[in-house]
Design a protein around this motif. Structure first.
Motif, short mmCIF file in Angstrom:
data_model
loop_
_atom_site.label_atom_id
_atom_site.label_comp_id
_atom_site.label_asym_id
_atom_site.label_seq_id
_atom_site.Cartn_x
_atom_site.Cartn_y
_atom_site.Cartn_z
N ALA A 10 -22.14 -23.37 -15.97
CA ALA A 10 -21.92 -21.98 -15.56
C ALA A 10 -21.69 -21.82 -14.07
O ALA A 10 -21.58 -20.68 -13.59
N ASN A 11 -21.60 -22.93 -13.33
CA ASN A 11 -21.44 -22.85 -11.88
C ASN A 11 -22.42 -21.87 -11.26
O ASN A 11 -22.08 -21.10 -10.36
N GLY B 28 -33.07 -31.38 -14.78
CA GLY B 28 -31.98 -31.46 -15.73
C GLY B 28 -31.47 -30.09 -16.16
O GLY B 28 -30.26 -29.88 -16.30
N ALA B 29 -32.40 -29.15 -16.35
CA ALA B 29 -32.01 -27.79 -16.74
C ALA B 29 -31.20 -27.12 -15.65
O ALA B 29 -30.20 -26.42 -15.92
N ILE B 30 -31.61 -27.32 -14.40
CA ILE B 30 -30.87 -26.75 -13.27
C ILE B 30 -29.48 -27.38 -13.17
O ILE B 30 -28.48 -26.69 -12.95
N ARG B 31 -29.40 -28.70 -13.36
CA ARG B 31 -28.11 -29.39 -13.30
C ARG B 31 -27.17 -28.90 -14.40
O ARG B 31 -25.99 -28.62 -14.15
N LYS C 233 -16.54 -24.86 -24.83
CA LYS C 233 -15.15 -25.29 -24.79
C LYS C 233 -15.00 -26.67 -25.42
O LYS C 233 -13.93 -27.28 -25.37
N ILE C 234 -16.10 -27.18 -25.99
CA ILE C 234 -16.12 -28.52 -26.58
C ILE C 234 -16.77 -28.43 -27.96
O ILE C 234 -17.48 -27.47 -28.28
N PRO D 261 -17.13 -20.23 -15.54
CA PRO D 261 -17.14 -21.32 -16.52
C PRO D 261 -16.97 -22.69 -15.87
O PRO D 261 -16.12 -22.88 -15.00
N GLY D 262 -17.80 -23.65 -16.31
CA GLY D 262 -17.62 -25.04 -15.92
C GLY D 262 -16.68 -25.73 -16.88
O GLY D 262 -16.11 -25.10 -17.78
#
Length: 218
Positions: free
Chosen positions: A111-112, A102-105, A78-79, A147-148
């Motif tokens: 993707a929540n 970082g990957a988990i964050r 979206k960016i 979606p985040g």
């Protein structure tokens, strides 16, 4: 991420390169000038006031390749760059966190989704733009995702429906291609290392303008 510039990956060690973009010292605010410090070979931005050197280092991008019911989870950006194209949830590693954290964050933010990391899958270096990608295999802890703020859609894709012509970056093309190859070979996904050499002057949208060199797998 994975956007390109006009600098050659094989440029001379003595090229001023991006050093000229560093105009002021981050410590004292004084003006800088390009120079080769004693004992070194590369041009650096050297402060003319305090003498400190501004070293520029590659950035690390971390993310997850999420497996669920023989499908993979992709997010539509979206960016910019690559607005409206599909990507794995990934982004820049922050100070104070491990690549896994970082990957988990990033997965949670884009993707929540709450995931369990299984193993590292790929390390891909992109010298032209000074980035290294670390992608982990992961699984959903529960089937919920949405979606985040940086994504307009999140969707699970079967392997034969992955939108390869609508992926956001060359790094995503390489990662997903290697994954599909491993899965179609019938075995457990391997760990892959490679160098993505992008064609100088290409943009992030030129997702096929690269070669994958020094590919190793285990």
């Amino acid at each position: 991420m994975d956007s390109s510039s006009d600098h050659s990956p094989s440029s001379s060690l003595h090229s001023t390169g991006d050093v000229q973009n560093v105009k002021f010292c981050q410590w004292c605010g004084g003006p800088t000038k390009p120079g080769i410090p004693e004992g070194e070979e590369r041009f650096r931005a050297i402060c003319t006031s305090c003498g400190k050197i501004a070293y520029q280092n590659p950035k690390m991008v971390v993310g997850c390749l999420i497996e669920h019911d023989n499908k993979v989870l992709l997010c539509k950006r979206k960016i910019e760059p690559s607005y409206g194209l599909w990507t794995l949830p990934a982004g820049y590693l922050e100070m104070g966190e491990s690549a896994r954290e970082g990957a988990i964050r990033e997965t949670r933010e884009e993707a929540n989704a709450e995931v369990e990391v299984i193993s590292p899958f790929a390390q891909l270096d992109i010298p032209l733009i000074g980035q290294t990608y670390i992608i982990f295999l992961a699984r959903l802890k529960n089937p919920h995702f949405s979606p985040g703020p940086e994504s307009s859609e999140c969707q699970l894709f079967p392997l034969d429906e992955i939108p390869f012509n609508s992926l956001s970056f060359s790094s995503m093309v390489v990662t997903l291609s290697l994954y599909v190859e491993d899965k179609k070979a019938g075995g457990k996904p391997k760990f892959h290392y490679g160098t993505i050499n992008k064609r100088p002057g290409t943009s992030a949208s030129d997702i096929h303008a690269y070669t994958l060199d020094h590919h190793m797998q285990s």
